[in-house]
Design a protein around this motif. Sequence first.
Motif, PDB file in Angstrom:
ATOM      1  N   ALA A 256      11.605 -27.770  -3.193  1.00 55.76           N
ATOM      2  CA  ALA A 256      12.324 -26.539  -2.835  1.00 55.76           C
ATOM      3  C   ALA A 256      11.470 -25.676  -1.913  1.00 55.76           C
ATOM      4  CB  ALA A 256      12.695 -25.766  -4.089  1.00 55.76           C
ATOM      5  N   LEU A 257      10.173 -25.610  -2.177  1.00 50.17           N
ATOM      6  CA  LEU A 257       9.277 -24.822  -1.327  1.00 50.17           C
ATOM      7  C   LEU A 257       9.138 -25.438   0.063  1.00 50.17           C
ATOM      8  CD1 LEU A 257       6.576 -23.929  -3.977  1.00 50.17           C
ATOM      9  CD2 LEU A 257       8.101 -22.323  -2.808  1.00 50.17           C
ATOM     10  N   LYS A 258       9.175 -26.748   0.131  1.00 55.06           N
ATOM     11  CA  LYS A 258       9.104 -27.424   1.431  1.00 55.06           C
ATOM     12  C   LYS A 258      10.369 -27.131   2.247  1.00 55.06           C
ATOM     13  CE  LYS A 258       8.162 -31.946   3.483  1.00 55.06           C
ATOM     14  NZ  LYS A 258       7.910 -33.362   3.210  1.00 55.06           N
ATOM     15  N   ILE A 259      11.515 -27.156   1.595  1.00 53.78           N
ATOM     16  CA  ILE A 259      12.762 -26.808   2.283  1.00 53.78           C
ATOM     17  C   ILE A 259      12.702 -25.357   2.738  1.00 53.78           C
ATOM     18  CG2 ILE A 259      15.236 -26.387   1.920  1.00 53.78           C
ATOM     19  CD1 ILE A 259      15.240 -28.951   0.198  1.00 53.78           C
ATOM     20  N   TYR A 260      12.263 -24.473   1.846  1.00 52.80           N
ATOM     21  CA  TYR A 260      12.148 -23.043   2.176  1.00 52.80           C
ATOM     22  C   TYR A 260      11.274 -22.824   3.408  1.00 52.80           C
ATOM     23  CZ  TYR A 260      11.088 -18.092   1.661  1.00 52.80           C
ATOM     24  OH  TYR A 260      10.929 -16.750   1.893  1.00 52.80           O
ATOM     25  N   LYS A 261      10.176 -23.519   3.449  1.00 55.95           N
ATOM     26  CA  LYS A 261       9.247 -23.383   4.574  1.00 55.95           C
ATOM     27  C   LYS A 261       9.905 -23.750   5.904  1.00 55.95           C
ATOM     28  CE  LYS A 261       5.420 -25.837   6.340  1.00 55.95           C
ATOM     29  NZ  LYS A 261       4.714 -27.054   6.173  1.00 55.95           N
ATOM     30  N   ASN A 262      10.840 -24.682   5.886  1.00 57.77           N
ATOM     31  CA  ASN A 262      11.489 -25.155   7.110  1.00 57.77           C
ATOM     32  C   ASN A 262      12.691 -24.325   7.539  1.00 57.77           C
ATOM     33  OD1 ASN A 262       9.584 -27.125   7.208  1.00 57.77           O
ATOM     34  ND2 ASN A 262      10.935 -28.796   6.651  1.00 57.77           N
ATOM     35  N   ILE A 263      13.078 -23.356   6.758  1.00 57.57           N
ATOM     36  CA  ILE A 263      14.214 -22.507   7.122  1.00 57.57           C
ATOM     37  C   ILE A 263      13.812 -21.603   8.280  1.00 57.57           C
ATOM     38  CG2 ILE A 263      15.760 -20.670   6.327  1.00 57.57           C
ATOM     39  CD1 ILE A 263      15.413 -21.872   3.481  1.00 57.57           C
ATOM     40  N   LYS A 264      14.618 -21.586   9.318  1.00 55.88           N
ATOM     41  CA  LYS A 264      14.329 -20.776  10.505  1.00 55.88           C
ATOM     42  C   LYS A 264      15.030 -19.415  10.450  1.00 55.88           C
ATOM     43  CE  LYS A 264      12.185 -24.234  12.498  1.00 55.88           C
ATOM     44  NZ  LYS A 264      10.832 -24.425  12.106  1.00 55.88           N
ATOM     45  N   SER A 265      16.090 -19.318   9.685  1.00 56.65           N
ATOM     46  CA  SER A 265      16.860 -18.076   9.605  1.00 56.65           C
ATOM     47  C   SER A 265      16.292 -17.162   8.513  1.00 56.65           C
ATOM     48  CB  SER A 265      18.329 -18.400   9.310  1.00 56.65           C
ATOM     49  OG  SER A 265      18.438 -19.067   8.067  1.00 56.65           O
ATOM     50  N   GLU A 266      16.950 -16.031   8.315  1.00 57.09           N
ATOM     51  CA  GLU A 266      16.556 -15.117   7.232  1.00 57.09           C
ATOM     52  C   GLU A 266      16.591 -15.892   5.918  1.00 57.09           C
ATOM     53  OE1 GLU A 266      18.282 -11.101   5.092  1.00 57.09           O
ATOM     54  OE2 GLU A 266      19.074 -11.700   7.029  1.00 57.09           O
ATOM     55  N   LYS A 267      15.573 -15.664   5.082  1.00 55.52           N
ATOM     56  CA  LYS A 267      15.490 -16.474   3.867  1.00 55.52           C
ATOM     57  C   LYS A 267      14.858 -15.694   2.725  1.00 55.52           C
ATOM     58  CE  LYS A 267      11.144 -18.513   5.489  1.00 55.52           C
ATOM     59  NZ  LYS A 267      10.491 -19.743   5.904  1.00 55.52           N
ATOM     60  N   GLU A 268      15.192 -16.148   1.513  1.00 51.74           N
ATOM     61  CA  GLU A 268      14.590 -15.595   0.302  1.00 51.74           C
ATOM     62  C   GLU A 268      14.424 -16.722  -0.701  1.00 51.74           C
ATOM     63  OE1 GLU A 268      15.496 -12.437  -3.322  1.00 51.74           O
ATOM     64  OE2 GLU A 268      16.743 -12.381  -1.532  1.00 51.74           O
ATOM     65  N   PHE A 269      13.290 -16.726  -1.388  1.00 49.91           N
ATOM     66  CA  PHE A 269      13.029 -17.700  -2.447  1.00 49.91           C
ATOM     67  C   PHE A 269      12.930 -16.930  -3.755  1.00 49.91           C
ATOM     68  CE2 PHE A 269      10.837 -20.623  -5.162  1.00 49.91           C
ATOM     69  CZ  PHE A 269      11.184 -21.876  -4.704  1.00 49.91           C
ATOM     70  N   TRP A 270      13.858 -17.192  -4.662  1.00 49.97           N
ATOM     71  CA  TRP A 270      13.858 -16.531  -5.968  1.00 49.97           C
ATOM     72  C   TRP A 270      13.377 -17.549  -6.996  1.00 49.97           C
ATOM     73  CZ3 TRP A 270      18.614 -15.514  -9.456  1.00 49.97           C
ATOM     74  CH2 TRP A 270      18.232 -14.749 -10.567  1.00 49.97           C
ATOM     75  N   LYS A 271      12.166 -17.355  -7.464  1.00 47.71           N
ATOM     76  CA  LYS A 271      11.585 -18.246  -8.469  1.00 47.71           C
ATOM     77  C   LYS A 271      11.892 -17.656  -9.843  1.00 47.71           C
ATOM     78  CE  LYS A 271       7.134 -20.150  -9.837  1.00 47.71           C
ATOM     79  NZ  LYS A 271       5.696 -20.135  -9.519  1.00 47.71           N
ATOM     80  N   VAL A 272      12.699 -18.374 -10.613  1.00 46.00           N
ATOM     81  CA  VAL A 272      13.090 -17.904 -11.935  1.00 46.00           C
ATOM     82  C   VAL A 272      12.272 -18.619 -13.002  1.00 46.00           C
ATOM     83  CG1 VAL A 272      15.417 -17.281 -11.229  1.00 46.00           C
ATOM     84  CG2 VAL A 272      14.999 -19.564 -12.076  1.00 46.00           C
ATOM     85  N   LYS A 273      12.076 -17.947 -14.120  1.00 46.46           N
ATOM     86  CA  LYS A 273      11.333 -18.533 -15.233  1.00 46.46           C
ATOM     87  C   LYS A 273      12.313 -19.093 -16.267  1.00 46.46           C
ATOM     88  CE  LYS A 273       7.331 -15.507 -14.928  1.00 46.46           C
ATOM     89  NZ  LYS A 273       6.466 -14.580 -15.639  1.00 46.46           N
ATOM     90  N   TYR A 274      11.900 -20.150 -16.903  1.00 45.61           N
ATOM     91  CA  TYR A 274      12.581 -20.726 -18.074  1.00 45.61           C
ATOM     92  C   TYR A 274      13.941 -21.349 -17.779  1.00 45.61           C
ATOM     93  CZ  TYR A 274       9.189 -17.384 -19.837  1.00 45.61           C
ATOM     94  OH  TYR A 274       8.060 -16.650 -20.039  1.00 45.61           O
ATOM     95  N   ALA A 275      14.324 -21.487 -16.524  1.00 42.77           N
ATOM     96  CA  ALA A 275      15.641 -22.039 -16.212  1.00 42.77           C
ATOM     97  C   ALA A 275      15.512 -23.499 -15.806  1.00 42.77           C
ATOM     98  CB  ALA A 275      16.297 -21.250 -15.093  1.00 42.77           C
ATOM     99  N   LYS A 276      16.311 -24.332 -16.421  1.00 42.96           N
ATOM    100  CA  LYS A 276      16.367 -25.719 -15.981  1.00 42.96           C
ATOM    101  C   LYS A 276      17.334 -25.786 -14.805  1.00 42.96           C
ATOM    102  CE  LYS A 276      14.891 -27.482 -20.288  1.00 42.96           C
ATOM    103  NZ  LYS A 276      14.443 -28.648 -20.889  1.00 42.96           N
ATOM    104  N   HIS A 277      17.575 -26.957 -14.279  1.00 42.00           N
ATOM    105  CA  HIS A 277      18.396 -27.141 -13.082  1.00 42.00           C
ATOM    106  C   HIS A 277      19.763 -26.463 -13.231  1.00 42.00           C
ATOM    107  CE1 HIS A 277      19.151 -29.105  -9.296  1.00 42.00           C
ATOM    108  NE2 HIS A 277      20.295 -29.555  -9.749  1.00 42.00           N
ATOM    109  N   VAL A 278      20.105 -25.619 -12.328  1.00 42.38           N
ATOM    110  CA  VAL A 278      21.368 -24.853 -12.219  1.00 42.38           C
ATOM    111  C   VAL A 278      21.673 -23.923 -13.408  1.00 42.38           C
ATOM    112  CG1 VAL A 278      22.410 -26.535 -10.657  1.00 42.38           C
ATOM    113  CG2 VAL A 278      22.960 -26.671 -13.074  1.00 42.38           C
ATOM    114  N   PHE A 279      20.668 -23.436 -14.113  1.00 44.72           N
ATOM    115  CA  PHE A 279      20.918 -22.543 -15.240  1.00 44.72           C
ATOM    116  C   PHE A 279      20.459 -21.105 -15.009  1.00 44.72           C
ATOM    117  CE2 PHE A 279      21.470 -26.554 -17.408  1.00 44.72           C
ATOM    118  CZ  PHE A 279      22.533 -26.278 -18.245  1.00 44.72           C
ATOM    119  N   ALA A 280      20.041 -20.763 -13.821  1.00 46.32           N
ATOM    120  CA  ALA A 280      19.585 -19.395 -13.539  1.00 46.32           C
ATOM    121  C   ALA A 280      20.695 -18.383 -13.813  1.00 46.32           C
ATOM    122  CB  ALA A 280      19.096 -19.275 -12.102  1.00 46.32           C
ATOM    123  N   HIS A 281      21.922 -18.740 -13.491  1.00 48.18           N
ATOM    124  CA  HIS A 281      23.040 -17.802 -13.683  1.00 48.18           C
ATOM    125  C   HIS A 281      23.308 -17.514 -15.159  1.00 48.18           C
ATOM    126  CE1 HIS A 281      25.004 -21.656 -14.263  1.00 48.18           C
ATOM    127  NE2 HIS A 281      26.044 -21.027 -14.774  1.00 48.18           N
TER     128      HIS A 281
END
Length: 93
Positions: free
Chosen positions: A55-80
Amino acid sequence: TGFPRFTRNIFYYAFYSLLKDEIENLNPYKLIEQVDSPVLIIHSEQDQVIPIKDALKIYKNIKSEKEFWKVKYAKHVFAHIIYPEEYREKVIN
Protein backbone atom coordinates in the motif's frame (compact mmCIF):
# COMPACT_ATOMS: atom_id res chain seq x y z
CA THR A 1 -25.47 -24.67 -4.88
CA GLY A 2 -23.60 -23.12 -7.76
CA PHE A 3 -21.32 -24.83 -10.23
CA PRO A 4 -19.61 -28.10 -9.32
CA ARG A 5 -15.89 -27.65 -8.62
CA PHE A 6 -14.88 -29.29 -11.91
CA THR A 7 -17.05 -26.87 -13.92
CA ARG A 8 -15.73 -23.88 -11.94
CA ASN A 9 -12.14 -24.94 -12.62
CA ILE A 10 -12.80 -25.21 -16.36
CA PHE A 11 -14.45 -21.78 -16.35
CA TYR A 12 -11.55 -20.18 -14.46
CA TYR A 13 -8.99 -21.81 -16.75
CA ALA A 14 -10.85 -20.66 -19.89
CA PHE A 15 -11.26 -17.13 -18.50
CA TYR A 16 -7.60 -16.92 -17.53
CA SER A 17 -6.49 -18.29 -20.92
CA LEU A 18 -8.47 -15.60 -22.75
CA LEU A 19 -7.21 -12.73 -20.59
CA LYS A 20 -3.77 -14.03 -19.62
CA ASP A 21 -1.78 -11.25 -21.29
CA GLU A 22 -3.97 -8.48 -19.88
CA ILE A 23 -3.91 -9.96 -16.37
CA GLU A 24 -0.15 -10.42 -16.36
CA ASN A 25 0.42 -6.85 -17.55
CA LEU A 26 -1.63 -5.28 -14.77
CA ASN A 27 0.73 -3.41 -12.52
CA PRO A 28 -0.98 -1.36 -9.80
CA TYR A 29 2.26 0.48 -9.03
CA LYS A 30 2.34 1.84 -12.60
CA LEU A 31 -1.41 2.17 -13.16
CA ILE A 32 -1.83 4.44 -10.12
CA GLU A 33 0.48 6.98 -11.78
CA GLN A 34 -2.26 7.61 -14.37
CA VAL A 35 -4.89 8.60 -11.80
CA ASP A 36 -5.45 12.35 -11.80
CA SER A 37 -8.12 12.61 -9.12
CA PRO A 38 -7.50 12.71 -5.34
CA VAL A 39 -6.69 9.32 -3.81
CA LEU A 40 -7.30 8.13 -0.27
CA ILE A 41 -5.58 4.92 0.77
CA ILE A 42 -6.86 3.34 3.97
CA HIS A 43 -4.64 0.61 5.33
CA SER A 44 -3.66 -1.25 8.47
CA GLU A 45 -0.61 -3.20 9.55
CA GLN A 46 -3.05 -5.91 10.62
CA ASP A 47 -4.27 -6.40 7.03
CA GLN A 48 -3.70 -10.08 6.27
CA VAL A 49 -4.53 -9.76 2.56
CA ILE A 50 -2.32 -6.90 1.35
CA PRO A 51 0.91 -6.08 3.17
CA ILE A 52 1.20 -2.45 4.25
CA LYS A 53 4.48 -2.16 2.32
CA ASP A 54 2.50 -2.72 -0.91
CA ALA A 55 0.00 0.00 0.00
CA LEU A 56 2.87 2.38 0.79
CA LYS A 57 4.52 1.59 -2.53
CA ILE A 58 1.28 2.40 -4.37
CA TYR A 59 0.92 5.59 -2.31
CA LYS A 60 4.42 6.66 -3.23
CA ASN A 61 3.59 6.36 -6.94
CA ILE A 62 0.46 8.51 -6.81
CA LYS A 63 1.01 11.73 -8.74
CA SER A 64 -2.24 13.47 -7.78
CA GLU A 65 -3.42 14.78 -4.41
CA LYS A 66 -3.18 11.93 -1.94
CA GLU A 67 -3.69 10.88 1.65
CA PHE A 68 -2.63 7.73 3.49
CA TRP A 69 -4.79 6.87 6.50
CA LYS A 70 -3.08 4.21 8.59
CA VAL A 71 -5.64 2.64 10.91
CA LYS A 72 -4.93 0.48 13.94
CA TYR A 73 -6.45 -2.92 14.70
CA ALA A 74 -8.36 -3.21 11.40
CA LYS A 75 -8.07 -6.27 9.24
CA HIS A 76 -8.68 -6.08 5.48
CA VAL A 77 -11.68 -3.80 4.67
CA PHE A 78 -12.77 -3.37 8.32
CA ALA A 79 -11.76 0.26 8.94
CA HIS A 80 -15.36 1.39 8.43
CA ILE A 81 -16.52 -0.89 11.24
CA ILE A 82 -13.82 -0.02 13.77
CA TYR A 83 -13.69 3.72 12.95
CA PRO A 84 -17.15 4.57 11.51
CA GLU A 85 -17.05 8.32 12.29
CA GLU A 86 -13.53 8.87 10.97
CA TYR A 87 -14.27 6.72 7.95
CA ARG A 88 -17.37 8.73 7.04
CA GLU A 89 -15.47 11.97 7.50
CA LYS A 90 -12.55 10.93 5.30
CA VAL A 91 -14.52 9.17 2.57
CA ILE A 92 -17.47 11.55 2.27
CA ASN A 93 -15.65 14.86 2.83
